[in-house]
Design a protein around this motif. Sequence first.
Motif, PDB file in Angstrom:
ATOM      1  N   SER A   1     -18.463   0.630  -3.961  1.00 14.22           N
ATOM      2  CA  SER A   1     -18.259  -0.691  -3.361  1.00 14.22           C
ATOM      3  C   SER A   1     -17.271  -0.553  -2.215  1.00 14.22           C
ATOM      4  O   SER A   1     -16.422   0.336  -2.224  1.00 14.22           O
ATOM      5  N   ARG A   2     -17.358  -1.438  -1.232  1.00 18.70           N
ATOM      6  CA  ARG A   2     -16.396  -1.446  -0.129  1.00 18.70           C
ATOM      7  C   ARG A   2     -14.990  -1.618  -0.697  1.00 18.70           C
ATOM      8  O   ARG A   2     -14.033  -0.997  -0.271  1.00 18.70           O
ATOM      9  N   ALA A   3     -14.877  -2.497  -1.699  1.00 21.82           N
ATOM     10  CA  ALA A   3     -13.605  -2.712  -2.387  1.00 21.82           C
ATOM     11  C   ALA A   3     -13.904  -3.221  -3.788  1.00 21.82           C
ATOM     12  O   ALA A   3     -15.001  -3.718  -4.051  1.00 21.82           O
ATOM     13  N   VAL A   4     -12.918  -3.094  -4.664  1.00 20.86           N
ATOM     14  CA  VAL A   4     -13.036  -3.623  -6.015  1.00 20.86           C
ATOM     15  C   VAL A   4     -11.707  -4.270  -6.373  1.00 20.86           C
ATOM     16  O   VAL A   4     -10.649  -3.667  -6.194  1.00 20.86           O
ATOM     17  N   ARG A   5     -11.809  -5.507  -6.859  1.00 21.03           N
ATOM     18  CA  ARG A   5     -10.610  -6.189  -7.371  1.00 21.03           C
ATOM     19  C   ARG A   5     -10.697  -6.235  -8.882  1.00 21.03           C
ATOM     20  O   ARG A   5     -11.715  -6.659  -9.445  1.00 21.03           O
ATOM     21  N   VAL A   6      -9.632  -5.791  -9.532  1.00 24.76           N
ATOM     22  CA  VAL A   6      -9.500  -5.878 -10.973  1.00 24.76           C
ATOM     23  C   VAL A   6      -8.130  -6.493 -11.236  1.00 24.76           C
ATOM     24  O   VAL A   6      -7.101  -5.887 -10.900  1.00 24.76           O
ATOM     25  N   GLY A   7      -8.133  -7.714 -11.757  1.00 25.30           N
ATOM     26  CA  GLY A   7      -6.871  -8.413 -11.963  1.00 25.30           C
ATOM     27  C   GLY A   7      -6.168  -8.622 -10.636  1.00 25.30           C
ATOM     28  O   GLY A   7      -6.743  -9.151  -9.682  1.00 25.30           O
ATOM     29  N   SER A   8      -4.930  -8.157 -10.551  1.00 27.30           N
ATOM     30  CA  SER A   8      -4.156  -8.364  -9.331  1.00 27.30           C
ATOM     31  C   SER A   8      -4.276  -7.210  -8.340  1.00 27.30           C
ATOM     32  O   SER A   8      -3.694  -7.264  -7.264  1.00 27.30           O
ATOM     33  N   GLN A   9      -5.036  -6.174  -8.695  1.00 29.81           N
ATOM     34  CA  GLN A   9      -5.172  -5.016  -7.813  1.00 29.81           C
ATOM     35  C   GLN A   9      -6.482  -5.049  -7.035  1.00 29.81           C
ATOM     36  O   GLN A   9      -7.537  -5.361  -7.589  1.00 29.81           O
ATOM     37  N   VAL A  10      -6.386  -4.674  -5.755  1.00 26.29           N
ATOM     38  CA  VAL A  10      -7.576  -4.508  -4.916  1.00 26.29           C
ATOM     39  C   VAL A  10      -7.544  -3.092  -4.361  1.00 26.29           C
ATOM     40  O   VAL A  10      -6.551  -2.686  -3.742  1.00 26.29           O
TER      41      VAL A  10
ATOM     42  N   VAL B   1      -9.501  -0.543  -1.847  1.00 25.93           N
ATOM     43  CA  VAL B   1     -10.472  -0.485  -0.754  1.00 25.93           C
ATOM     44  C   VAL B   1     -10.887   0.968  -0.565  1.00 25.93           C
ATOM     45  O   VAL B   1     -10.052   1.858  -0.405  1.00 25.93           O
ATOM     46  N   SER B   2     -12.196   1.189  -0.569  1.00 25.06           N
ATOM     47  CA  SER B   2     -12.756   2.534  -0.387  1.00 25.06           C
ATOM     48  C   SER B   2     -12.423   3.096   0.979  1.00 25.06           C
ATOM     49  O   SER B   2     -12.041   2.368   1.891  1.00 25.06           O
ATOM     50  N   GLY B   3     -12.621   4.402   1.105  1.00 27.49           N
ATOM     51  CA  GLY B   3     -12.446   5.052   2.390  1.00 27.49           C
ATOM     52  C   GLY B   3     -13.245   4.328   3.459  1.00 27.49           C
ATOM     53  O   GLY B   3     -14.437   4.083   3.292  1.00 27.49           O
ATOM     54  N   THR B   4     -12.577   3.967   4.532  1.00 25.39           N
ATOM     55  CA  THR B   4     -13.160   3.130   5.575  1.00 25.39           C
ATOM     56  C   THR B   4     -13.030   3.830   6.914  1.00 25.39           C
ATOM     57  O   THR B   4     -11.942   4.255   7.298  1.00 25.39           O
TER      58      THR B   4
ATOM     59  N   ARG C   1      -0.202   0.443  -0.459  1.00 27.03           N
ATOM     60  CA  ARG C   1      -0.480   1.869  -0.297  1.00 27.03           C
ATOM     61  C   ARG C   1      -1.649   2.073   0.653  1.00 27.03           C
ATOM     62  O   ARG C   1      -2.651   1.371   0.551  1.00 27.03           O
ATOM     63  N   THR C   2      -1.484   2.995   1.583  1.00 24.50           N
ATOM     64  CA  THR C   2      -2.605   3.435   2.410  1.00 24.50           C
ATOM     65  C   THR C   2      -2.666   4.954   2.380  1.00 24.50           C
ATOM     66  O   THR C   2      -1.642   5.631   2.209  1.00 24.50           O
ATOM     67  N   ARG C   3      -3.873   5.455   2.549  1.00 29.35           N
ATOM     68  CA  ARG C   3      -4.100   6.893   2.693  1.00 29.35           C
ATOM     69  C   ARG C   3      -4.966   7.072   3.930  1.00 29.35           C
ATOM     70  O   ARG C   3      -6.020   6.446   4.037  1.00 29.35           O
TER      71      ARG C   3
ATOM     72  N   VAL D   1      -4.686   0.079  -1.044  1.00 28.63           N
ATOM     73  CA  VAL D   1      -4.492  -0.585  -2.336  1.00 28.63           C
ATOM     74  C   VAL D   1      -3.588  -1.784  -2.088  1.00 28.63           C
ATOM     75  O   VAL D   1      -2.547  -1.665  -1.420  1.00 28.63           O
ATOM     76  N   ALA D   2      -4.001  -2.929  -2.623  1.00 28.95           N
ATOM     77  CA  ALA D   2      -3.207  -4.158  -2.481  1.00 28.95           C
ATOM     78  C   ALA D   2      -2.922  -4.734  -3.871  1.00 28.95           C
ATOM     79  O   ALA D   2      -3.722  -4.560  -4.795  1.00 28.95           O
ATOM     80  N   ILE D   3      -1.792  -5.403  -3.983  1.00 30.51           N
ATOM     81  CA  ILE D   3      -1.421  -6.119  -5.202  1.00 30.51           C
ATOM     82  C   ILE D   3      -1.306  -7.589  -4.819  1.00 30.51           C
ATOM     83  O   ILE D   3      -0.565  -7.960  -3.915  1.00 30.51           O
ATOM     84  N   VAL D   4      -2.053  -8.417  -5.552  1.00 30.93           N
ATOM     85  CA  VAL D   4      -2.163  -9.834  -5.216  1.00 30.93           C
ATOM     86  C   VAL D   4      -1.459 -10.665  -6.290  1.00 30.93           C
ATOM     87  O   VAL D   4      -1.604 -10.395  -7.481  1.00 30.93           O
ATOM     88  N   ASP D   5      -0.723 -11.669  -5.857  1.00 28.90           N
ATOM     89  CA  ASP D   5      -0.131 -12.610  -6.801  1.00 28.90           C
ATOM     90  C   ASP D   5      -1.208 -13.594  -7.246  1.00 28.90           C
ATOM     91  O   ASP D   5      -2.052 -14.003  -6.462  1.00 28.90           O
ATOM     92  N   GLY D   6      -1.176 -13.987  -8.492  1.00 31.64           N
ATOM     93  CA  GLY D   6      -2.080 -15.008  -8.963  1.00 31.64           C
ATOM     94  C   GLY D   6      -3.368 -14.431  -9.542  1.00 31.64           C
ATOM     95  O   GLY D   6      -3.628 -13.244  -9.452  1.00 31.64           O
TER      96      GLY D   6
END
Length: 131
Positions: free
Chosen positions: A19-28, A30-33, A75-77, A124-129
Amino acid sequence: MDRYPVSSGTEWESTVGYSRAVRVGSQVHVSGTTATGEDGDVVAPGDPYAQTKYALEVVADALEEAGSSLEDVVRTRLYVTDIDGWEAIGKAHGEVFGDVRPAASMVEVQRLIDPDHRVEIEAVAIVDGPG
């Protein structure tokens, strides 16, 4: 826990199984872009600065679809084919992330999926809520 995949709609997602990205709970995640346009052509061949900016626009779109934003990135790579271009790549990354300043790695790799690609970016992103 709910799992929310974000698709870019390319044929490669089903073929390769990602997938382009996957959100699980508060984490997103993003695949290599890369800097690949909607027409499948490489954007700005040979220009690591422009490719970094474009790839981060695609990352931003995926984050938005997952209910996140660049401000949530922790986080970015960055995978680059020529580490000598680090200043241009770093400048583009810095312009996009400004005060967000995620943890970041830049690693030189032998090659990417297309020889005209100079950079590939994961985030990688961390989302509130709730998701």
